[in-house]
Design a protein around this motif. Structure first.
Motif, PDB file in Angstrom:
ATOM      1  N   GLY A   8       1.050  -1.120   0.136  1.00 46.70           N
ATOM      2  CA  GLY A   8       0.040  -0.064   0.386  1.00 46.70           C
ATOM      3  C   GLY A   8       0.968   1.249   0.420  1.00 46.70           C
ATOM      4  N   ARG A   9       1.855   1.355   0.958  1.00 44.01           N
ATOM      5  CA  ARG A   9       3.041   2.287   1.058  1.00 44.01           C
ATOM      6  C   ARG A   9       3.482   2.267  -0.419  1.00 44.01           C
ATOM      7  N   PHE A  10       3.743   1.738  -1.493  1.00 45.83           N
ATOM      8  CA  PHE A  10       4.511   1.666  -2.333  1.00 45.83           C
ATOM      9  C   PHE A  10       3.423   2.108  -3.257  1.00 45.83           C
ATOM     10  N   ALA A  11       2.259   1.556  -3.735  1.00 37.78           N
ATOM     11  CA  ALA A  11       1.473   1.976  -4.147  1.00 37.78           C
ATOM     12  C   ALA A  11       0.960   3.546  -4.336  1.00 37.78           C
ATOM     13  N   LEU A  12       0.725   4.217  -3.488  1.00 33.67           N
ATOM     14  CA  LEU A  12       0.391   5.420  -3.019  1.00 33.67           C
ATOM     15  C   LEU A  12       1.954   6.457  -3.396  1.00 33.67           C
ATOM     16  N   ALA A  13       2.844   5.816  -2.649  1.00 29.56           N
ATOM     17  CA  ALA A  13       4.180   6.742  -3.743  1.00 29.56           C
ATOM     18  C   ALA A  13       4.114   6.508  -4.517  1.00 29.56           C
ATOM     19  N   LEU A  49      10.358   1.862 -10.336  1.00 29.95           N
ATOM     20  CA  LEU A  49      11.383   0.303 -10.001  1.00 29.95           C
ATOM     21  C   LEU A  49      11.419  -0.592  -8.528  1.00 29.95           C
ATOM     22  N   ALA A  50      11.658   0.880  -7.982  1.00 27.93           N
ATOM     23  CA  ALA A  50      10.671  -0.082  -6.389  1.00 27.93           C
ATOM     24  C   ALA A  50       9.683  -0.223  -6.287  1.00 27.93           C
ATOM     25  N   TYR A  51       8.808   0.578  -6.466  1.00 30.54           N
ATOM     26  CA  TYR A  51       7.261  -0.339  -6.673  1.00 30.54           C
ATOM     27  C   TYR A  51       7.595  -1.738  -7.216  1.00 30.54           C
ATOM     28  N   CYS A  52       7.899  -1.653  -8.754  1.00 32.12           N
ATOM     29  CA  CYS A  52       7.979  -3.100  -9.296  1.00 32.12           C
ATOM     30  C   CYS A  52       8.547  -4.161  -8.464  1.00 32.12           C
ATOM     31  N   ALA A  53       9.791  -3.582  -7.763  1.00 28.45           N
ATOM     32  CA  ALA A  53      10.681  -5.147  -6.871  1.00 28.45           C
ATOM     33  C   ALA A  53       9.319  -5.293  -6.077  1.00 28.45           C
ATOM     34  N   VAL A  54       9.229  -4.340  -5.036  1.00 27.32           N
ATOM     35  CA  VAL A  54       7.905  -4.689  -3.900  1.00 27.32           C
ATOM     36  C   VAL A  54       6.553  -5.449  -4.998  1.00 27.32           C
ATOM     37  N   ALA A  74       1.954  -3.936 -14.546  1.00 26.65           N
ATOM     38  CA  ALA A  74       1.306  -3.327 -15.408  1.00 26.65           C
ATOM     39  C   ALA A  74       0.634  -1.506 -14.730  1.00 26.65           C
ATOM     40  N   SER A  75       0.193  -1.503 -13.630  1.00 26.22           N
ATOM     41  CA  SER A  75      -0.405  -0.595 -12.858  1.00 26.22           C
ATOM     42  C   SER A  75      -0.187   0.189 -13.136  1.00 26.22           C
ATOM     43  N   SER A  76       1.812   0.247 -12.503  1.00 32.89           N
ATOM     44  CA  SER A  76       2.548   0.846 -12.030  1.00 32.89           C
ATOM     45  C   SER A  76       2.764   2.310 -13.526  1.00 32.89           C
ATOM     46  N   THR A  82      -1.855   1.771  -9.112  1.00 34.53           N
ATOM     47  CA  THR A  82      -1.746   1.470  -8.553  1.00 34.53           C
ATOM     48  C   THR A  82      -2.679   1.756  -7.451  1.00 34.53           C
ATOM     49  N   ILE A  83      -3.149   2.564  -6.967  1.00 32.87           N
ATOM     50  CA  ILE A  83      -3.535   2.939  -5.788  1.00 32.87           C
ATOM     51  C   ILE A  83      -5.476   2.018  -5.917  1.00 32.87           C
ATOM     52  N   PRO A  84      -5.607   2.446  -7.489  1.00 28.38           N
ATOM     53  CA  PRO A  84      -7.340   1.174  -7.460  1.00 28.38           C
ATOM     54  C   PRO A  84      -6.727  -0.469  -7.605  1.00 28.38           C
ATOM     55  N   PHE A  85      -5.716  -0.654  -8.411  1.00 30.07           N
ATOM     56  CA  PHE A  85      -4.859  -2.180  -8.254  1.00 30.07           C
ATOM     57  C   PHE A  85      -5.119  -2.720  -6.685  1.00 30.07           C
ATOM     58  N   GLU A  86      -4.379  -1.967  -5.731  1.00 29.56           N
ATOM     59  CA  GLU A  86      -4.100  -2.418  -4.703  1.00 29.56           C
ATOM     60  C   GLU A  86      -4.652  -2.430  -3.622  1.00 29.56           C
ATOM     61  N   ARG A  87      -6.232  -1.588  -4.367  1.00 27.04           N
ATOM     62  CA  ARG A  87      -7.630  -1.692  -3.295  1.00 27.04           C
ATOM     63  C   ARG A  87      -8.084  -2.343  -3.810  1.00 27.04           C
ATOM     64  N   ARG A  88      -8.045  -2.618  -4.829  1.00 28.33           N
ATOM     65  CA  ARG A  88      -8.544  -4.261  -5.416  1.00 28.33           C
ATOM     66  C   ARG A  88      -8.272  -5.791  -4.830  1.00 28.33           C
ATOM     67  N   ALA A  89      -6.765  -5.837  -5.248  1.00 27.02           N
ATOM     68  CA  ALA A  89      -5.989  -6.821  -4.081  1.00 27.02           C
ATOM     69  C   ALA A  89      -6.238  -6.991  -3.058  1.00 27.02           C
ATOM     70  N   ALA A  90      -6.460  -6.609  -1.856  1.00 24.01           N
ATOM     71  CA  ALA A  90      -7.178  -6.111  -0.498  1.00 24.01           C
ATOM     72  C   ALA A  90      -8.472  -6.544  -0.788  1.00 24.01           C
TER      73      ALA A  90
END
Length: 151
Positions: A8-13, A49-54, A74-76, A82-90
């Protein structure tokens, strides 16, 4: 830190740095200042790059199906996605629980799982190593040139 919190933190960042890069481009093309694009562009590139690694770490640990992991990556590429993807995944339960490969957890089987298990056992070594890898990839990409040809 749980996979959900880290992701969630990396998706927001990643989304915030996209917004900063777009703001920099607006300032550039409106004639106000060109100086923000290189700064925000570099910041966004590093966070991207960090988001992709995480995403890859969480994908391996939580055993996401390939389609989910690829969609996370791909969401990046789409600003703010990235935020909607992370929320849907959660909501779908894809970010539930702790680290499967943490000390005392499951035994790693693949090379990727062994690397992740080592990272979870030795975070004081893994974080700087991860930062070094992100910096190295960014350096190679900078050496190759900008993503859009000049001129």
């Amino acid at each position: 830190m749980t996979p959900r919190r880290l992701y969630g933190r990396f998706a927001l960042a990643e989304a915030v740095t996209w917004a900063l890069l777009i703001l920099g481009m607006v300032l550039k093309y409106s004639g106000i200042s060109e100086s923000f694009v290189p700064v925000f562009g570099m910041l966004h590139g590093l966070v991207f790059l960090a988001y992709c690694a995480v995403t890859c770490l969480v994908w391996v640990d939580l055993r996401w199906p390939p389609a989910v992991g690829l969609l996370g990556l791909a969401s990046s590429v789409v600003p703010g996605a990235t935020i909607p993807f992370e929320r849907r995944a959660a909501r779908a339960g894809l970010l539930m629980g702790g680290w499967r490969l943490a000390p005392g957890g499951e035994r790693p089987r693949t090379v990727a799982e062994r690397l992740l298990a080592w990272s979870l056992r030795s975070p004081l070594l893994a974080v700087p190593a991860g930062l070094a890898v992100v910096a190295a990839v960014a350096s190679v990409l900078l050496h190759l040139g900008p993503p859009v040809p000049r001129g």
